[in-house]
Write a protein that holds these residues in place. Structure first.
Motif, PDB file in Angstrom:
ATOM      1  N   ALA A  12      39.608  46.427  35.045  1.00  0.00           N
ATOM      2  CA  ALA A  12      39.841  45.697  36.292  1.00  0.00           C
ATOM      3  C   ALA A  12      38.885  44.508  36.407  1.00  0.00           C
ATOM      4  O   ALA A  12      39.291  43.415  36.817  1.00  0.00           O
ATOM      5  CB  ALA A  12      39.679  46.636  37.479  1.00  0.00           C
ATOM      6  N   LEU A  13      37.629  44.710  36.034  1.00  0.00           N
ATOM      7  CA  LEU A  13      36.648  43.627  36.070  1.00  0.00           C
ATOM      8  C   LEU A  13      37.033  42.507  35.111  1.00  0.00           C
ATOM      9  O   LEU A  13      36.962  41.326  35.453  1.00  0.00           O
ATOM     10  CB  LEU A  13      35.256  44.157  35.735  1.00  0.00           C
ATOM     11  CG  LEU A  13      34.129  43.125  35.690  1.00  0.00           C
ATOM     12  CD1 LEU A  13      34.005  42.369  37.008  1.00  0.00           C
ATOM     13  CD2 LEU A  13      32.817  43.809  35.328  1.00  0.00           C
ATOM     14  N   ARG A  14      37.478  42.879  33.918  1.00  0.00           N
ATOM     15  CA  ARG A  14      37.905  41.875  32.932  1.00  0.00           C
ATOM     16  C   ARG A  14      39.057  41.037  33.481  1.00  0.00           C
ATOM     17  O   ARG A  14      39.066  39.807  33.374  1.00  0.00           O
ATOM     18  CB  ARG A  14      38.315  42.547  31.629  1.00  0.00           C
ATOM     19  CG  ARG A  14      38.736  41.564  30.547  1.00  0.00           C
ATOM     20  CD  ARG A  14      39.125  42.307  29.256  1.00  0.00           C
ATOM     21  NE  ARG A  14      39.458  41.367  28.218  1.00  0.00           N
ATOM     22  CZ  ARG A  14      40.674  40.820  28.056  1.00  0.00           C
ATOM     23  NH1 ARG A  14      41.662  41.149  28.872  1.00  0.00           N
ATOM     24  NH2 ARG A  14      40.893  39.962  27.082  1.00  0.00           N
ATOM     25  N   LYS A  15      40.011  41.705  34.088  1.00  0.00           N
ATOM     26  CA  LYS A  15      41.164  41.001  34.656  1.00  0.00           C
ATOM     27  C   LYS A  15      40.719  40.031  35.754  1.00  0.00           C
ATOM     28  O   LYS A  15      41.185  38.895  35.823  1.00  0.00           O
ATOM     29  CB  LYS A  15      42.164  42.017  35.208  1.00  0.00           C
ATOM     30  CG  LYS A  15      43.442  41.418  35.692  1.00  0.00           C
ATOM     31  CD  LYS A  15      44.432  42.487  36.104  1.00  0.00           C
ATOM     32  CE  LYS A  15      45.741  41.868  36.540  1.00  0.00           C
ATOM     33  NZ  LYS A  15      46.739  42.864  36.897  1.00  0.00           N
ATOM     34  N   GLU A  16      39.786  40.474  36.595  1.00  0.00           N
ATOM     35  CA  GLU A  16      39.259  39.618  37.661  1.00  0.00           C
ATOM     36  C   GLU A  16      38.512  38.413  37.090  1.00  0.00           C
ATOM     37  O   GLU A  16      38.682  37.286  37.557  1.00  0.00           O
ATOM     38  CB  GLU A  16      38.315  40.448  38.536  1.00  0.00           C
ATOM     39  CG  GLU A  16      37.679  39.683  39.662  1.00  0.00           C
ATOM     40  CD  GLU A  16      36.677  40.542  40.419  1.00  0.00           C
ATOM     41  OE1 GLU A  16      35.618  40.000  40.781  1.00  0.00           O
ATOM     42  OE2 GLU A  16      36.946  41.738  40.628  1.00  0.00           O
ATOM     43  N   LEU A  17      37.692  38.654  36.073  1.00  0.00           N
ATOM     44  CA  LEU A  17      36.944  37.557  35.459  1.00  0.00           C
ATOM     45  C   LEU A  17      37.873  36.562  34.769  1.00  0.00           C
ATOM     46  O   LEU A  17      37.664  35.348  34.858  1.00  0.00           O
ATOM     47  CB  LEU A  17      35.930  38.110  34.458  1.00  0.00           C
ATOM     48  CG  LEU A  17      34.763  38.902  35.047  1.00  0.00           C
ATOM     49  CD1 LEU A  17      33.941  39.554  33.934  1.00  0.00           C
ATOM     50  CD2 LEU A  17      33.897  38.029  35.924  1.00  0.00           C
ATOM     51  N   LEU A  18      38.892  37.057  34.076  1.00  0.00           N
ATOM     52  CA  LEU A  18      39.852  36.160  33.430  1.00  0.00           C
ATOM     53  C   LEU A  18      40.605  35.320  34.460  1.00  0.00           C
ATOM     54  O   LEU A  18      40.853  34.130  34.243  1.00  0.00           O
ATOM     55  CB  LEU A  18      40.851  36.962  32.584  1.00  0.00           C
ATOM     56  CG  LEU A  18      40.331  37.466  31.253  1.00  0.00           C
ATOM     57  CD1 LEU A  18      41.322  38.452  30.624  1.00  0.00           C
ATOM     58  CD2 LEU A  18      40.050  36.319  30.298  1.00  0.00           C
ATOM     59  N   LYS A  19      40.930  35.934  35.585  1.00  0.00           N
ATOM     60  CA  LYS A  19      41.625  35.207  36.650  1.00  0.00           C
ATOM     61  C   LYS A  19      40.729  34.111  37.221  1.00  0.00           C
ATOM     62  O   LYS A  19      41.170  32.979  37.435  1.00  0.00           O
ATOM     63  CB  LYS A  19      42.052  36.181  37.744  1.00  0.00           C
ATOM     64  CG  LYS A  19      42.882  35.565  38.828  1.00  0.00           C
ATOM     65  CD  LYS A  19      43.335  36.624  39.812  1.00  0.00           C
ATOM     66  CE  LYS A  19      44.159  35.990  40.919  1.00  0.00           C
ATOM     67  NZ  LYS A  19      44.638  36.987  41.871  1.00  0.00           N
ATOM     68  N   GLU A  20      39.462  34.441  37.446  1.00  0.00           N
ATOM     69  CA  GLU A  20      38.503  33.450  37.961  1.00  0.00           C
ATOM     70  C   GLU A  20      38.318  32.306  36.962  1.00  0.00           C
ATOM     71  O   GLU A  20      38.309  31.133  37.332  1.00  0.00           O
ATOM     72  CB  GLU A  20      37.152  34.126  38.257  1.00  0.00           C
ATOM     73  CG  GLU A  20      36.083  33.193  38.739  1.00  0.00           C
ATOM     74  CD  GLU A  20      36.347  32.614  40.119  1.00  0.00           C
ATOM     75  OE1 GLU A  20      35.805  31.529  40.417  1.00  0.00           O
ATOM     76  OE2 GLU A  20      37.091  33.224  40.907  1.00  0.00           O
ATOM     77  N   TYR A  21      38.174  32.649  35.688  1.00  0.00           N
ATOM     78  CA  TYR A  21      38.000  31.632  34.660  1.00  0.00           C
ATOM     79  C   TYR A  21      39.229  30.714  34.612  1.00  0.00           C
ATOM     80  O   TYR A  21      39.106  29.492  34.561  1.00  0.00           O
ATOM     81  CB  TYR A  21      37.761  32.279  33.295  1.00  0.00           C
ATOM     82  CG  TYR A  21      37.342  31.290  32.236  1.00  0.00           C
ATOM     83  CD1 TYR A  21      36.009  31.122  31.912  1.00  0.00           C
ATOM     84  CD2 TYR A  21      38.288  30.512  31.560  1.00  0.00           C
ATOM     85  CE1 TYR A  21      35.610  30.201  30.949  1.00  0.00           C
ATOM     86  CE2 TYR A  21      37.899  29.593  30.607  1.00  0.00           C
ATOM     87  CZ  TYR A  21      36.561  29.453  30.300  1.00  0.00           C
ATOM     88  OH  TYR A  21      36.186  28.533  29.349  1.00  0.00           O
ATOM     89  N   ALA A  22      40.412  31.311  34.630  1.00  0.00           N
ATOM     90  CA  ALA A  22      41.652  30.526  34.555  1.00  0.00           C
ATOM     91  C   ALA A  22      41.782  29.587  35.746  1.00  0.00           C
ATOM     92  O   ALA A  22      42.212  28.443  35.593  1.00  0.00           O
ATOM     93  CB  ALA A  22      42.853  31.464  34.473  1.00  0.00           C
ATOM     94  N   ALA A  23      41.399  30.058  36.917  1.00  0.00           N
ATOM     95  CA  ALA A  23      41.511  29.221  38.113  1.00  0.00           C
ATOM     96  C   ALA A  23      40.565  28.022  38.057  1.00  0.00           C
ATOM     97  O   ALA A  23      40.900  26.940  38.523  1.00  0.00           O
ATOM     98  CB  ALA A  23      41.219  30.062  39.357  1.00  0.00           C
TER      99      ALA A  23
END
Length: 90
Positions: free
Chosen positions: A48-59
């Protein structure tokens, strides 16, 4: 762990790498220990943390993976036009 929203691109990329390593390592461990509830909880938390970090990075900087691209890309393959993480800043 530092707040991802206040991280530089390099710091956020490093956090993603660390969490991705943990997820990959737990995947291998769970292959041989599927009944370890603590390991499964750790795996789910880090996934879940990885998914959140990837989303933040992509944004903020453009997507790193295809699965983190869908919410941030206006045209199908625009993501490849973003600078790659190893180009310059990181």
């Amino acid at each position: 762990m530092k707040n991802p929203r206040s991280c530089s691109q390099a710091e956020l990329f490093s956090m993603i790498n660390q969490v991705s390593f943990a997820v990959n390592d737990m995947t291998l461990y769970l292959d041989t220990h599927p009944d370890d509830d603590d390991a499964m909880a750790y795996f789910c938390e880090n996934t879940a943390l990885r998914k959140e970090l990837l989303k933040e990075y992509a944004a903020r900087f453009g997507p790193l993976t295809l699965d983190s691209d869908s919410e941030n890309c206006r045209q199908c393959w625009d993501w490849v036009m973003q600078p790659w993480p190893w180009e310059g800043v990181c």
